[in-house]
Design a protein around this motif. Structure first.
Motif, mmCIF file in Angstrom:
data_model
loop_
_atom_site.group_PDB
_atom_site.id
_atom_site.type_symbol
_atom_site.label_atom_id
_atom_site.label_comp_id
_atom_site.label_asym_id
_atom_site.label_seq_id
_atom_site.Cartn_x
_atom_site.Cartn_y
_atom_site.Cartn_z
ATOM 1 N N ALA A 61 0.902 -1.222 -0.074
ATOM 2 C CA ALA A 61 0.051 -0.093 -0.108
ATOM 3 C C ALA A 61 0.910 1.177 -0.122
ATOM 4 C CB ALA A 61 -0.967 -0.082 1.154
ATOM 5 N N ALA A 62 1.947 1.188 0.664
ATOM 6 C CA ALA A 62 2.887 2.314 0.883
ATOM 7 C C ALA A 62 3.513 2.788 -0.438
ATOM 8 C CB ALA A 62 3.796 2.106 1.869
ATOM 9 N N LEU A 63 4.012 1.501 -1.428
ATOM 10 C CA LEU A 63 4.391 1.602 -2.504
ATOM 11 C C LEU A 63 3.468 1.540 -3.887
ATOM 12 C CD1 LEU A 63 7.328 -1.124 -2.021
ATOM 13 C CD2 LEU A 63 7.623 1.334 -2.149
ATOM 14 N N ALA A 64 2.008 1.899 -3.610
ATOM 15 C CA ALA A 64 1.180 1.696 -4.532
ATOM 16 C C ALA A 64 1.429 2.684 -5.681
ATOM 17 C CB ALA A 64 -0.293 1.619 -4.029
ATOM 18 N N ALA A 65 1.593 3.983 -5.255
ATOM 19 C CA ALA A 65 1.616 5.347 -6.240
ATOM 20 C C ALA A 65 3.140 5.059 -6.992
ATOM 21 C CB ALA A 65 1.496 6.522 -5.449
ATOM 22 N N ALA A 66 3.873 4.772 -6.256
ATOM 23 C CA ALA A 66 5.469 4.676 -6.811
ATOM 24 C C ALA A 66 5.508 3.561 -7.793
ATOM 25 C CB ALA A 66 6.410 4.387 -5.777
ATOM 26 N N ILE A 67 4.869 2.481 -7.982
ATOM 27 C CA ILE A 67 5.015 1.130 -8.653
ATOM 28 C C ILE A 67 4.006 1.246 -9.696
ATOM 29 C CG2 ILE A 67 5.731 -0.109 -6.744
ATOM 30 C CD1 ILE A 67 3.235 -1.426 -6.531
ATOM 31 N N GLN A 68 2.952 2.076 -9.682
ATOM 32 C CA GLN A 68 2.099 2.115 -10.785
ATOM 33 C C GLN A 68 2.480 2.202 -12.016
ATOM 34 O OE1 GLN A 68 -1.125 1.671 -10.019
ATOM 35 N NE2 GLN A 68 -1.535 1.512 -12.303
ATOM 36 N N PRO A 69 3.645 3.256 -12.481
ATOM 37 C CA PRO A 69 4.268 3.111 -13.791
ATOM 38 C C PRO A 69 4.843 1.922 -14.313
ATOM 39 C CG PRO A 69 4.686 4.986 -12.486
ATOM 40 C CD PRO A 69 4.390 4.178 -11.446
ATOM 41 N N ILE A 70 5.349 1.052 -13.303
ATOM 42 C CA ILE A 70 5.836 -0.258 -13.738
ATOM 43 C C ILE A 70 4.853 -1.557 -13.382
ATOM 44 C CG2 ILE A 70 8.121 0.572 -13.542
ATOM 45 C CD1 ILE A 70 8.366 -0.569 -10.796
ATOM 46 N N ALA A 71 3.546 -1.186 -13.319
ATOM 47 C CA ALA A 71 2.574 -2.278 -12.849
ATOM 48 C C ALA A 71 2.918 -3.703 -13.753
ATOM 49 C CB ALA A 71 1.344 -1.429 -12.871
ATOM 50 N N THR A 72 2.978 -3.284 -14.998
ATOM 51 C CA THR A 72 2.781 -4.498 -15.842
ATOM 52 C C THR A 72 4.060 -5.418 -15.756
ATOM 53 O OG1 THR A 72 1.462 -3.153 -17.588
ATOM 54 C CG2 THR A 72 2.694 -5.429 -18.463
ATOM 55 N N PRO A 73 5.282 -4.916 -15.855
ATOM 56 C CA PRO A 73 6.435 -5.714 -15.479
ATOM 57 C C PRO A 73 6.377 -6.196 -14.102
ATOM 58 C CG PRO A 73 7.298 -3.428 -15.865
ATOM 59 C CD PRO A 73 5.722 -3.514 -16.173
ATOM 60 N N LEU A 74 5.950 -5.565 -13.297
ATOM 61 C CA LEU A 74 6.113 -5.936 -11.924
ATOM 62 C C LEU A 74 5.104 -7.240 -11.660
ATOM 63 C CD1 LEU A 74 7.246 -5.410 -8.987
ATOM 64 C CD2 LEU A 74 4.924 -4.113 -8.715
ATOM 65 N N ARG A 75 3.885 -7.164 -12.522
ATOM 66 C CA ARG A 75 2.965 -8.166 -12.338
ATOM 67 C C ARG A 75 3.720 -9.595 -12.927
ATOM 68 N NH1 ARG A 75 -1.280 -4.733 -13.932
ATOM 69 N NH2 ARG A 75 -0.707 -5.263 -16.241
ATOM 70 N N TRP A 76 4.463 -9.433 -13.888
ATOM 71 C CA TRP A 76 5.160 -10.457 -14.576
ATOM 72 C C TRP A 76 6.236 -10.998 -13.720
ATOM 73 C CZ3 TRP A 76 4.116 -13.547 -18.510
ATOM 74 C CH2 TRP A 76 2.819 -12.891 -19.492
ATOM 75 N N ALA A 77 7.110 -10.019 -13.052
ATOM 76 C CA ALA A 77 7.919 -10.576 -12.015
ATOM 77 C C ALA A 77 7.565 -11.041 -10.897
ATOM 78 C CB ALA A 77 8.858 -9.109 -11.441
ATOM 79 N N ALA A 78 6.274 -10.637 -10.510
ATOM 80 C CA ALA A 78 5.580 -11.472 -9.034
ATOM 81 C C ALA A 78 5.148 -12.598 -9.673
ATOM 82 C CB ALA A 78 4.523 -10.613 -9.018
ATOM 83 N N ALA A 79 4.596 -12.810 -10.734
ATOM 84 C CA ALA A 79 4.274 -14.200 -11.452
ATOM 85 C C ALA A 79 5.334 -15.264 -11.291
ATOM 86 C CB ALA A 79 3.515 -14.155 -12.790
ATOM 87 N N VAL A 80 6.556 -14.517 -11.885
ATOM 88 C CA VAL A 80 7.773 -15.437 -12.112
ATOM 89 C C VAL A 80 8.275 -16.086 -10.832
ATOM 90 C CG1 VAL A 80 10.145 -15.632 -12.651
ATOM 91 C CG2 VAL A 80 8.697 -14.497 -14.286
#
Length: 217
Positions: A61-80
């Motif tokens: 939650a604290a990082l939500a705004a900061a990570i929004q621009p990289i949401a797509t690659p972050l989803r893939w990284a989390a999935a991996v």
């Protein structure tokens, strides 16, 4: 609220279902002492899962705004990360099954302390409070749990569902641990034996893999 809660429930079962030394300890305590002691130990394990889920949610939650621009690659990284955790869980269970071929049948409930479990935590004089605190501390020593929850939360852009996600994860873990404790020797024998450990590990791996696919679907 409902979606976040059920997401937490699925995530909670995903991390709680694999049967290891903690589950063996809970089953053994129940069989040798009482349901109160076993249930307290189970709630200690569930509390640790809840703590790690809360840490992941607060951090996301604290990082939500900061990570929004990289949401797509972050989803893939989390999935991996989740796929790797699923593969590790399944591989470890299969390797252990191949390596552990006891010459004699396994006892109903192990009489000796498990590796990494203090003998003092397994004595017949253990109280519910001692059992809760001992298992809470032991379960918190597994940092892979917070990595698991963090991957799920950050993969959803840091939203994660907040308190409802944490509640779902805790209740799912608690229900599983209490099943092990409440079943005593019967469920303990089924779940902590060689075949039970393999099945629960493979089920957990499948759940985690599905969660990983859901992040990128």
């Amino acid at each position: 609220m409902s979606a976040a809660f059920w997401a937490g429930v699925v995530a909670g079962y995903g991390v709680a279902v694999p049967v290891g030394a903690i589950a063996v300890l809970i089953a053994g305590l129940t069989a040798r002492t009482s349901l109160r002691v076993g249930a307290a130990a189970g709630l200690g394990a569930a509390s640790a899962d809840g703590v790690y889920a809360l840490i992941a949610v607060l951090g996301g939650a604290a990082l939500a705004a900061a990570i929004q621009p990289i949401a797509t690659p972050l989803r893939w990284a989390a999935a991996v990360i989740l796929v790797l955790l699923a593969a590790h869980t399944a591989r470890a269970a299969l390797r252990k099954r191949a390596a552990d071929r006891p010459a004699a049948p396994e006892p109903l409930i192990p009489a000796a302390p498990q590796a990494g479990v203090p003998a003092a935590a397994m004595t017949d004089t253990t109280t519910p409070t001692r059992a809760y605190l001992a298992v809470l501390g032991l379960t918190l020593l597994n940092p892979a749990t917070v990595v698991y929850f963090a991957a799920l939360v950050l993969g959803r852009g840091g939203t994660g569902g907040g308190v409802w996600f944490v509640a779902g994860a805790f209740l799912a873990s608690a229900s599983w641990q209490l099943l092990i404790a409440g079943g005593g020797a019967l469920v303990g024998r089924l779940l902590t034996g060689e075949r039970g450990r393999l099945i629960t590990a493979l089920v957990s791996s499948a759940v985690i893999a599905v969660l990983a696919l859901a992040l990128v679907a």
